[in-house]
Design a protein around this motif. Structure first.
Motif, PDB file in Angstrom:
ATOM      1  N   GLN A 159       5.217 -50.067  27.302  1.00  0.00           N
ATOM      2  CA  GLN A 159       5.091 -51.506  27.541  1.00  0.00           C
ATOM      3  C   GLN A 159       3.620 -51.904  27.639  1.00  0.00           C
ATOM      4  OE1 GLN A 159       7.336 -52.376  31.045  1.00  0.00           O
ATOM      5  NE2 GLN A 159       9.322 -51.891  30.093  1.00  0.00           N
ATOM      6  N   GLU A 160       2.845 -51.111  28.335  1.00  0.00           N
ATOM      7  CA  GLU A 160       1.414 -51.400  28.488  1.00  0.00           C
ATOM      8  C   GLU A 160       0.714 -51.312  27.137  1.00  0.00           C
ATOM      9  OE1 GLU A 160      -1.809 -52.720  30.495  1.00  0.00           O
ATOM     10  OE2 GLU A 160       0.181 -52.466  31.342  1.00  0.00           O
ATOM     11  N   SER A 161       1.102 -50.345  26.342  1.00  0.00           N
ATOM     12  CA  SER A 161       0.533 -50.191  25.006  1.00  0.00           C
ATOM     13  C   SER A 161       0.830 -51.414  24.139  1.00  0.00           C
ATOM     14  CB  SER A 161       1.071 -48.921  24.365  1.00  0.00           C
ATOM     15  OG  SER A 161       0.651 -48.812  23.034  1.00  0.00           O
ATOM     16  N   LYS A 162       2.049 -51.937  24.267  1.00  0.00           N
ATOM     17  CA  LYS A 162       2.425 -53.139  23.511  1.00  0.00           C
ATOM     18  C   LYS A 162       1.590 -54.336  23.955  1.00  0.00           C
ATOM     19  CE  LYS A 162       7.153 -52.724  21.903  1.00  0.00           C
ATOM     20  NZ  LYS A 162       8.523 -53.204  22.056  1.00  0.00           N
ATOM     21  N   ARG A 163       1.418 -54.468  25.284  1.00  0.00           N
ATOM     22  CA  ARG A 163       0.630 -55.600  25.819  1.00  0.00           C
ATOM     23  C   ARG A 163      -0.804 -55.533  25.297  1.00  0.00           C
ATOM     24  NH1 ARG A 163       2.362 -54.882  31.830  1.00  0.00           N
ATOM     25  NH2 ARG A 163       4.520 -55.480  31.630  1.00  0.00           N
ATOM     26  N   ASN A 164      -1.387 -54.358  25.327  1.00  0.00           N
ATOM     27  CA  ASN A 164      -2.769 -54.220  24.872  1.00  0.00           C
ATOM     28  C   ASN A 164      -2.893 -54.498  23.387  1.00  0.00           C
ATOM     29  OD1 ASN A 164      -3.755 -53.573  27.381  1.00  0.00           O
ATOM     30  ND2 ASN A 164      -3.608 -51.363  27.095  1.00  0.00           N
TER      31      ASN A 164
ATOM     32  N   ASN B 113       6.966 -37.445  22.318  1.00  0.00           N
ATOM     33  CA  ASN B 113       6.849 -38.228  21.083  1.00  0.00           C
ATOM     34  C   ASN B 113       8.219 -38.775  20.676  1.00  0.00           C
ATOM     35  OD1 ASN B 113       4.110 -37.800  20.868  1.00  0.00           O
ATOM     36  ND2 ASN B 113       4.346 -35.959  19.622  1.00  0.00           N
ATOM     37  N   ARG B 114       9.228 -37.918  20.840  1.00  0.00           N
ATOM     38  CA  ARG B 114      10.599 -38.365  20.519  1.00  0.00           C
ATOM     39  C   ARG B 114      10.994 -39.515  21.434  1.00  0.00           C
ATOM     40  NH1 ARG B 114      14.527 -39.637  17.422  1.00  0.00           N
ATOM     41  NH2 ARG B 114      16.608 -39.011  18.039  1.00  0.00           N
ATOM     42  N   ALA B 115      10.633 -39.421  22.702  1.00  0.00           N
ATOM     43  CA  ALA B 115      10.959 -40.484  23.653  1.00  0.00           C
ATOM     44  C   ALA B 115      10.276 -41.787  23.240  1.00  0.00           C
ATOM     45  CB  ALA B 115      10.536 -40.080  25.060  1.00  0.00           C
ATOM     46  N   MET B 116       9.026 -41.711  22.793  1.00  0.00           N
ATOM     47  CA  MET B 116       8.317 -42.914  22.348  1.00  0.00           C
ATOM     48  C   MET B 116       9.013 -43.519  21.127  1.00  0.00           C
ATOM     49  SD  MET B 116       5.780 -43.508  24.367  1.00  0.00           S
ATOM     50  CE  MET B 116       4.347 -44.275  23.687  1.00  0.00           C
ATOM     51  N   GLU B 117       9.466 -42.664  20.218  1.00  0.00           N
ATOM     52  CA  GLU B 117      10.162 -43.157  19.039  1.00  0.00           C
ATOM     53  C   GLU B 117      11.462 -43.865  19.425  1.00  0.00           C
ATOM     54  OE1 GLU B 117      10.750 -39.722  16.583  1.00  0.00           O
ATOM     55  OE2 GLU B 117       8.600 -39.527  16.135  1.00  0.00           O
TER      56      GLU B 117
ATOM     57  N   GLU C   8       9.866 -39.387  34.619  1.00  0.00           N
ATOM     58  CA  GLU C   8       9.127 -39.248  33.360  1.00  0.00           C
ATOM     59  C   GLU C   8       9.536 -40.334  32.377  1.00  0.00           C
ATOM     60  OE1 GLU C   8       8.212 -34.550  32.655  1.00  0.00           O
ATOM     61  OE2 GLU C   8      10.325 -35.174  32.534  1.00  0.00           O
ATOM     62  N   ALA C   9      10.813 -40.580  32.297  1.00  0.00           N
ATOM     63  CA  ALA C   9      11.304 -41.609  31.380  1.00  0.00           C
ATOM     64  C   ALA C   9      10.745 -42.980  31.754  1.00  0.00           C
ATOM     65  CB  ALA C   9      12.834 -41.623  31.390  1.00  0.00           C
ATOM     66  N   GLU C  10      10.738 -43.279  33.058  1.00  0.00           N
ATOM     67  CA  GLU C  10      10.197 -44.568  33.508  1.00  0.00           C
ATOM     68  C   GLU C  10       8.701 -44.661  33.211  1.00  0.00           C
ATOM     69  OE1 GLU C  10      11.268 -44.670  37.623  1.00  0.00           O
ATOM     70  OE2 GLU C  10      13.333 -45.289  37.214  1.00  0.00           O
ATOM     71  N   LEU C  11       7.982 -43.565  33.423  1.00  0.00           N
ATOM     72  CA  LEU C  11       6.548 -43.562  33.141  1.00  0.00           C
ATOM     73  C   LEU C  11       6.282 -43.787  31.653  1.00  0.00           C
ATOM     74  CD1 LEU C  11       3.636 -43.157  34.109  1.00  0.00           C
ATOM     75  CD2 LEU C  11       3.955 -40.711  33.737  1.00  0.00           C
ATOM     76  N   ILE C  12       7.012 -43.109  30.806  1.00  0.00           N
ATOM     77  CA  ILE C  12       6.834 -43.297  29.362  1.00  0.00           C
ATOM     78  C   ILE C  12       7.168 -44.725  28.965  1.00  0.00           C
ATOM     79  CG2 ILE C  12       7.742 -42.614  27.099  1.00  0.00           C
ATOM     80  CD1 ILE C  12       7.939 -39.775  28.189  1.00  0.00           C
TER      81      ILE C  12
END
Length: 134
Positions: free
Chosen positions: A125-130, A91-95, A116-120
């Protein structure tokens, strides 16, 4: 004489009726014995079916208990892993990604490995596109 003849006739009729009743009783007893055998066979068959079902249920119950134990162990291990990895916060990484952090920032600040960092980052990015399409 005529009374003797009637008496003999009645005696013969009684004898014939006695024979008929005896034959009927014999056939009835055979039928009852046959029905008892059939009932015994059906009962034995049903007992076998119940035994098979009971043993199957017991086996499934044992398997279910074993699977439940394995699941509980897996949940405990997962909890241990998550508690040991207290420094890793997705969650911190997403923030941080929302604030413009790079993959290297995630590796250094969140304790993530590069993959892991690249996957997050990709997930973000995919979440933003959607969300942009909706």
């Amino acid at each position: 004489m005529e009374s003797q003849w009637i008496f003999n006739l009645l005696l013969v009729l009684q004898f014939v009726m006695l024979i008929a009743v005896s034959i009927w009783a014999f056939r009835l007893s055979k039928r009852v014995a046959q029905m008892k055998r059939h009932h015994t066979e059906v009962e034995a068959s049903q007992k076998k079916h119940v035994q098979v079902l009971a043993s199957g249920s017991i086996g499934m119950g044992r398997r279910l208990v074993a699977i439940e134990k394995k699941l509980n162990l897996a949940v405990e291990k997962q909890s241990e892993i998550l508690s040991k990895e207290g420094g890793v916060s997705y969650n911190r990484a997403m923030e941080l990604l929302e604030m413009g952090a790079t993959i290297d920032d995630l590796v250094s600040k969140c304790g993530l490995i590069r993959a892991e960092a690249e996957l997050i980052s990709l997930l973000k990015q995919e979440s933003k596109r959607n969300s942009d399409y909706h």
